[in-house]
Design a protein around this motif. Structure first.
Motif, mmCIF file in Angstrom:
data_model
loop_
_atom_site.group_PDB
_atom_site.id
_atom_site.type_symbol
_atom_site.label_atom_id
_atom_site.label_comp_id
_atom_site.label_asym_id
_atom_site.label_seq_id
_atom_site.Cartn_x
_atom_site.Cartn_y
_atom_site.Cartn_z
ATOM 1 N N TYR B 20 24.619 14.715 22.909
ATOM 2 C CA TYR B 20 23.797 14.866 21.708
ATOM 3 C C TYR B 20 22.334 14.988 22.124
ATOM 4 C CZ TYR B 20 28.041 12.774 19.768
ATOM 5 O OH TYR B 20 29.350 12.511 19.444
ATOM 6 N N LEU B 21 21.661 15.970 21.565
ATOM 7 C CA LEU B 21 20.215 16.059 21.710
ATOM 8 C C LEU B 21 19.617 15.280 20.539
ATOM 9 C CD1 LEU B 21 17.629 17.335 22.984
ATOM 10 C CD2 LEU B 21 17.936 19.216 21.326
ATOM 11 N N CYS B 22 18.820 14.258 20.866
ATOM 12 C CA CYS B 22 18.328 13.372 19.809
ATOM 13 C C CYS B 22 16.794 13.383 19.754
ATOM 14 C CB CYS B 22 18.788 11.937 20.055
ATOM 15 S SG CYS B 22 20.575 11.745 19.959
ATOM 16 N N LEU B 23 16.294 13.184 18.551
ATOM 17 C CA LEU B 23 14.863 13.036 18.320
ATOM 18 C C LEU B 23 14.599 11.584 17.940
ATOM 19 C CD1 LEU B 23 12.044 14.441 17.816
ATOM 20 C CD2 LEU B 23 12.752 14.613 15.410
ATOM 21 N N ALA B 24 13.593 10.987 18.609
ATOM 22 C CA ALA B 24 13.231 9.620 18.257
ATOM 23 C C ALA B 24 12.230 9.652 17.114
ATOM 24 C CB ALA B 24 12.623 8.918 19.467
ATOM 25 N N VAL B 25 12.632 9.041 15.999
ATOM 26 C CA VAL B 25 11.733 8.931 14.847
ATOM 27 C C VAL B 25 11.525 7.442 14.610
ATOM 28 C CG1 VAL B 25 11.395 9.463 12.410
ATOM 29 C CG2 VAL B 25 12.687 11.040 13.860
ATOM 30 N N GLY B 26 10.346 6.969 14.956
ATOM 31 C CA GLY B 26 10.142 5.531 14.898
ATOM 32 C C GLY B 26 11.042 4.881 15.935
ATOM 33 N N LYS B 27 11.850 3.917 15.502
ATOM 34 C CA LYS B 27 12.733 3.235 16.444
ATOM 35 C C LYS B 27 14.133 3.847 16.521
ATOM 36 C CE LYS B 27 10.856 -1.424 16.482
ATOM 37 N NZ LYS B 27 11.192 -2.845 16.255
ATOM 38 N N GLU B 28 14.385 4.834 15.681
ATOM 39 C CA GLU B 28 15.745 5.344 15.594
ATOM 40 C C GLU B 28 15.861 6.770 16.114
ATOM 41 O OE1 GLU B 28 18.150 3.307 14.787
ATOM 42 O OE2 GLU B 28 16.652 1.742 14.395
ATOM 43 N N LEU B 29 17.055 7.077 16.646
ATOM 44 C CA LEU B 29 17.351 8.435 17.071
ATOM 45 C C LEU B 29 18.059 9.174 15.932
ATOM 46 C CD1 LEU B 29 18.836 7.752 20.641
ATOM 47 C CD2 LEU B 29 16.469 8.309 20.037
ATOM 48 N N THR B 30 17.743 10.444 15.795
ATOM 49 C CA THR B 30 18.541 11.300 14.908
ATOM 50 C C THR B 30 19.022 12.487 15.732
ATOM 51 O OG1 THR B 30 16.588 12.529 14.190
ATOM 52 C CG2 THR B 30 17.256 10.675 12.821
ATOM 53 N N VAL B 31 20.193 12.976 15.398
ATOM 54 C CA VAL B 31 20.823 14.032 16.189
ATOM 55 C C VAL B 31 20.306 15.397 15.755
ATOM 56 C CG1 VAL B 31 23.008 15.157 16.763
ATOM 57 C CG2 VAL B 31 22.884 12.657 16.595
ATOM 58 N N LEU B 32 19.809 16.160 16.729
ATOM 59 C CA LEU B 32 19.351 17.526 16.466
ATOM 60 C C LEU B 32 20.438 18.547 16.771
ATOM 61 C CD1 LEU B 32 15.797 17.366 18.147
ATOM 62 C CD2 LEU B 32 16.360 17.169 15.702
ATOM 63 N N ASP B 33 21.242 18.241 17.784
ATOM 64 C CA ASP B 33 22.243 19.213 18.224
ATOM 65 C C ASP B 33 23.312 18.465 19.016
ATOM 66 O OD1 ASP B 33 23.479 21.639 18.636
ATOM 67 O OD2 ASP B 33 22.102 22.314 20.211
ATOM 68 N N SER B 34 24.502 19.045 19.121
ATOM 69 C CA SER B 34 25.541 18.397 19.924
ATOM 70 C C SER B 34 26.410 19.448 20.605
ATOM 71 C CB SER B 34 26.395 17.477 19.056
ATOM 72 O OG SER B 34 27.105 18.229 18.103
ATOM 73 N N VAL B 35 26.947 19.084 21.750
ATOM 74 C CA VAL B 35 27.877 19.952 22.484
ATOM 75 C C VAL B 35 28.965 19.065 23.083
ATOM 76 C CG1 VAL B 35 26.257 21.782 23.120
ATOM 77 C CG2 VAL B 35 26.454 19.760 24.572
ATOM 78 N N SER B 36 30.091 19.691 23.472
ATOM 79 C CA SER B 36 31.139 18.910 24.133
ATOM 80 C C SER B 36 31.557 19.598 25.424
ATOM 81 C CB SER B 36 32.327 18.710 23.204
ATOM 82 O OG SER B 36 32.847 19.954 22.822
ATOM 83 N N GLY B 37 32.291 18.864 26.251
ATOM 84 C CA GLY B 37 32.702 19.385 27.548
ATOM 85 C C GLY B 37 33.877 18.591 28.077
#
Lengths: 313, 313
Positions: B20-37
């Motif tokens: 998961y590509l995550c963005l830190a907003v304040g203390k929390e992460l939110t997911v911007l994008d995801s991939v699997s493998g």
């Protein structure tokens, strides 16, 4: 009718067929020759062709001998279904419910299995093992009196309660099948050892035997954990797993509500000596001293009794 | 140090990789994008090449973002081993034992698993689930106080006892793995049903839940017996088996000697909603009312806490 002095007996299970040419000497059968063939699941539904081929040399030499047959061949996936006979039932009476038909020049008798069906919890079945129970009964006249618990280990362990010569209860544990699945296809074992490590076996058996509440599904993972944490060698793991499974099977039998240990006149293991040895070792950890009988002996003794009951009627 | 505003988190288990590509907003992460493998067992040991390939578009856009990683990838069969941290331990302290190294332009942090090792009976391990435990702790400050039991169903059910914010005990049941093996490769089931039959499920769960002595290995064969005797339809059999297994898992947890139900401030299921639903249904049959949390939520919450602890130290 006059019974023939020779008879063919066939133990035709799901995975293997074993046929014996037997000579009747007095009341007992002795084996003259034996052959094997494909089990019911591998016989391609042309059961008559398989049987005829397997016993062809005996047919050529001795003509249309009667054939006594037990096992999965009598199930609804077999040749001619021989419906289960309900408990309580004496094993000889089971034999008298044999389904008979002609297969070429041979008259075939398929011995039914046995079922218990008092309620969902106690419903169970066996097919093939009733021959061994009958055979065990005939080994010693004292077996016809009192309450006895028989344990027949195998792919499925069958626990059979016999009261005054009558099969009163069957209970199945899929111990052997679980062992095969977990040993060869689970995360627990990387490679099964060729030889049983009795120390690791007893360590596994102790865990489940002494479990207060029978937490088997929680205990299995210890096979992996102990390896990961370096407290069990990979080459000990399959023996330890075998101990866990047989310990759990025996613990359940000891705690079973369907019988009381202190009411039992005897506990007897019937099966191949190596497998019976593992069950015996585990029972001894609980101060039980079962008898052990080779299933080759009970098979012949059982078919001898059926020969007398079915062909000498 | 100043934490980057973006981070890559990777749940790299035995059978699957999820990044998961995550963005830190304040203390929390939110997911911007995801991939699997591919999972660890399928990655062919060139873990760096697999990771680099899977996250290549993020690397191209954002450069050398830090990578937080948990799961089987940290085991002795993975990339760089992150040795287990012993209980009792707070999940944040587990994260502080992360093993870090460079993989191309990325700094990678592998979070260790957790083990209990007081004696053979209580030895157990988990790897990857500690993220969810941490995530659950951070969802509500009341979780940091008192004794809570978490249940994370999956291939292996992990039961985790948390006391005052500290993981004090792990217990594993191989319920899901057993279900797969028995459903697809045993004599019990001819064909698994596509949909769960809740009536058959509850019938199976009742049998093991109400078993006096936990005779699980003796209860499994009822899947077959009931079908043979016409009291369970083949299309109900896999649901009934699932009930037997989950019932046995929950019964063992209820009877566990390592914790007392009346001491627990809460019981919470963490996992995919359908699977948690089956466990919840079964617990309710015993008058337990667990909370249910989607593991997607605990995963993000857990990695958010690790991001703060590891990258904002």
């Amino acid at each position: 009718m006059t019974a023939p002095d020779k008879v063919i007996v066939v133990d035709w299970g799901a995975s293997c067929l074993r046929a014996y040419l037997c000579l009747a000497v007095g009341k007992e059968l002795t084996v003259l020759d034996s052959v094997s063939g494909p089990g019911v699941t591998k016989a391609g539904n042309d059961f008559e062709a398989v049987l005829t081929s397997v016993i062809s040399s005996w047919s050529a030499s001795y003509g249309g001998l009667p054939v006594l047959m037990s096992g999965h061949i009598g199930s609804n996936l077999g040749w001619h279904e021989a419906p289960y006979v309900f408990c309580p039932v004496s094993p000889v009476d089971v034999a008298l419910h044999a389904v008979s038909f002609m297969a070429g020049i041979h008259k075939v008798y398929v011995i039914p299995g046995v079922s218990c069906a008092d309620n969902d919890q106690h419903m169970d079945v066996m097919r093939g093992e009733e021959i061994h129970v009958l055979g065990w009964l005939k080994l010693d006249s004292r077996h016809e009196q009192g309450t006895h618990l028989l344990c027949l280990p195998g792919t499925h362990t069958k626990w059979v309660l016999v009261k005054d010569g009558v099969i009163s209860m069957v209970k199945t544990a899929i111990t052997g099948e679980l062992y095969d699945l977990l040993c060869h296809q689970s995360v627990l074992i990387q490679q099964a050892a060729e030889q049983m490590d009795m120390c690791a076996f007893q360590r596994g058996a102790k865990l489940t035997l002494e479990s207060e509440n029978g937490q088997f599904v929680h205990g299995l993972f210890s096979v992996r954990t102990l390896q990961v944490l370096g407290r069990l060698k990979p080459e000990e793991a399959s023996s330890y797993l075998s101990g866990l499974l047989i310990g759990s099977d025996i613990r359940a039998a000891l705690m079973a509500q369907e019988w009381r240990l202190d009411e039992l006149a005897s506990i007897t293991l019937i099966g191949s000596p190596p497998l019976c040895g593992l069950f015996e070792t585990t029972m001894k950890m609980k101060q039980l001293t079962p008898g052990c009988v080779d299933d080759k002996q009970t098979c012949l003794s059982g078919f001898s009794a059926i020969y007398r009951a079915v062909l000498k009627e």
